[in-house]
Design a protein around this motif. Structure first.
Motif, short mmCIF file in Angstrom:
data_model
loop_
_atom_site.label_atom_id
_atom_site.label_comp_id
_atom_site.label_asym_id
_atom_site.label_seq_id
_atom_site.Cartn_x
_atom_site.Cartn_y
_atom_site.Cartn_z
N CYS A 232 -5.16 12.67 -1.16
CA CYS A 232 -3.95 13.19 -0.52
C CYS A 232 -3.76 12.57 0.86
CB CYS A 232 -4.05 14.71 -0.41
SG CYS A 232 -2.62 15.50 0.29
N ARG A 233 -4.80 12.55 1.66
CA ARG A 233 -4.71 11.97 3.01
C ARG A 233 -4.38 10.48 2.95
NH1 ARG A 233 -9.91 14.92 5.77
NH2 ARG A 233 -8.95 17.00 5.91
N MET A 234 -4.98 9.80 2.00
CA MET A 234 -4.74 8.37 1.88
C MET A 234 -3.29 8.09 1.46
SD MET A 234 -6.65 5.61 -0.49
CE MET A 234 -5.55 5.93 -1.83
N LEU A 235 -2.79 8.84 0.48
CA LEU A 235 -1.41 8.66 0.03
C LEU A 235 -0.42 8.97 1.15
CD1 LEU A 235 -1.60 10.17 -3.58
CD2 LEU A 235 -1.44 7.75 -2.94
N LEU A 236 -0.68 10.03 1.91
CA LEU A 236 0.19 10.36 3.04
C LEU A 236 0.19 9.25 4.08
CD1 LEU A 236 -0.55 14.16 3.57
CD2 LEU A 236 1.64 13.14 2.91
N SER A 237 -0.98 8.72 4.36
CA SER A 237 -1.10 7.66 5.35
C SER A 237 -0.34 6.41 4.95
CB SER A 237 -2.59 7.33 5.56
OG SER A 237 -2.74 6.27 6.45
N PHE A 238 -0.50 5.99 3.69
CA PHE A 238 0.22 4.81 3.22
C PHE A 238 1.72 5.07 3.13
CE2 PHE A 238 -3.92 3.09 2.08
CZ PHE A 238 -3.75 1.74 2.33
N ALA A 239 2.12 6.29 2.77
CA ALA A 239 3.54 6.63 2.71
C ALA A 239 4.17 6.58 4.10
CB ALA A 239 3.73 8.01 2.10
N GLN A 240 3.46 7.09 5.09
CA GLN A 240 3.98 7.11 6.45
C GLN A 240 4.03 5.73 7.09
OE1 GLN A 240 1.44 10.04 8.27
NE2 GLN A 240 2.61 11.74 7.44
N SER A 241 3.29 4.80 6.55
CA SER A 241 3.28 3.46 7.12
C SER A 241 4.64 2.78 6.95
CB SER A 241 2.20 2.59 6.47
OG SER A 241 2.59 2.18 5.16
N GLY A 242 5.38 3.19 5.93
CA GLY A 242 6.69 2.61 5.68
C GLY A 242 6.66 1.34 4.85
N TYR A 243 5.48 0.86 4.48
CA TYR A 243 5.38 -0.38 3.71
C TYR A 243 5.47 -0.15 2.20
CZ TYR A 243 4.01 -2.86 7.92
OH TYR A 243 3.99 -3.42 9.16
N LEU A 244 5.18 1.07 1.76
CA LEU A 244 5.19 1.38 0.33
C LEU A 244 6.24 2.44 0.04
CD1 LEU A 244 1.33 1.59 -0.22
CD2 LEU A 244 2.81 -0.36 -0.67
N GLY A 245 6.86 2.36 -1.11
CA GLY A 245 7.88 3.32 -1.49
C GLY A 245 7.31 4.60 -2.07
N ASP A 246 8.18 5.59 -2.23
CA ASP A 246 7.77 6.87 -2.80
C ASP A 246 7.18 6.73 -4.19
OD1 ASP A 246 8.56 8.20 -0.52
OD2 ASP A 246 10.46 8.93 -1.38
N SER A 247 7.71 5.83 -4.99
CA SER A 247 7.21 5.66 -6.36
C SER A 247 5.76 5.18 -6.37
CB SER A 247 8.08 4.69 -7.14
OG SER A 247 8.02 3.40 -6.58
N GLU A 248 5.33 4.60 -5.26
CA GLU A 248 3.95 4.09 -5.17
C GLU A 248 2.99 5.08 -4.49
OE1 GLU A 248 4.08 -0.50 -4.36
OE2 GLU A 248 5.70 0.49 -3.24
N THR A 249 3.55 6.09 -3.82
CA THR A 249 2.68 7.00 -3.07
C THR A 249 2.84 8.46 -3.47
OG1 THR A 249 4.32 7.12 -1.30
CG2 THR A 249 2.54 5.49 -1.06
#
Length: 97
Positions: free
Chosen positions: A59-76
């Motif tokens: 969960c923490r990892m997915l939130l972190s990558f989602a907040q980075s702005g480099y990956l889309g919702d479908s990926e996180t």
């Protein structure tokens, strides 16, 4: 990413997993290795498995990558079937199909 639960193990559909590409995006390759490192089973061409003990880290990892702005919702975002209750630990990074 389409997911399902079986015996308290979260499975991510192999078609939705990130891929490692030599010379590819640093963010996407890092995402691949981060997911792989906390999975309990991650063979090529198979759904990856995640034990309940790593769901908080996932969960923490997915939130972190989602907040980075480099990956889309479908990926996180974890996408569950509508008839599957979403575990409390994963609710902040999950939705229903």
């Amino acid at each position: 990413m389409r997911v399902y639960l079986k015996d308290d193990i979260l499975y991510i559909n192999q078609e939705d997993l990130p891929t490692y590409k030599k010379g590819g995006s640093i963010v996407r390759n890092s995402y691949f290795w981060a997911l792989k490192s906390i999975s309990c089973y991650s063979r090529k061409g198979r759904d990856w498995e995640f034990d309940a003990v790593v769901w908080i880290a996932l969960c923490r990892m997915l939130l972190s990558f989602a907040q980075s702005g480099y990956l889309g919702d479908s990926e996180t975002l974890l996408e569950f079937d509508t008839d599957t209750p979403i575990p409390r630990t994963l609710r902040s990074v999950s939705t229903w199909l």
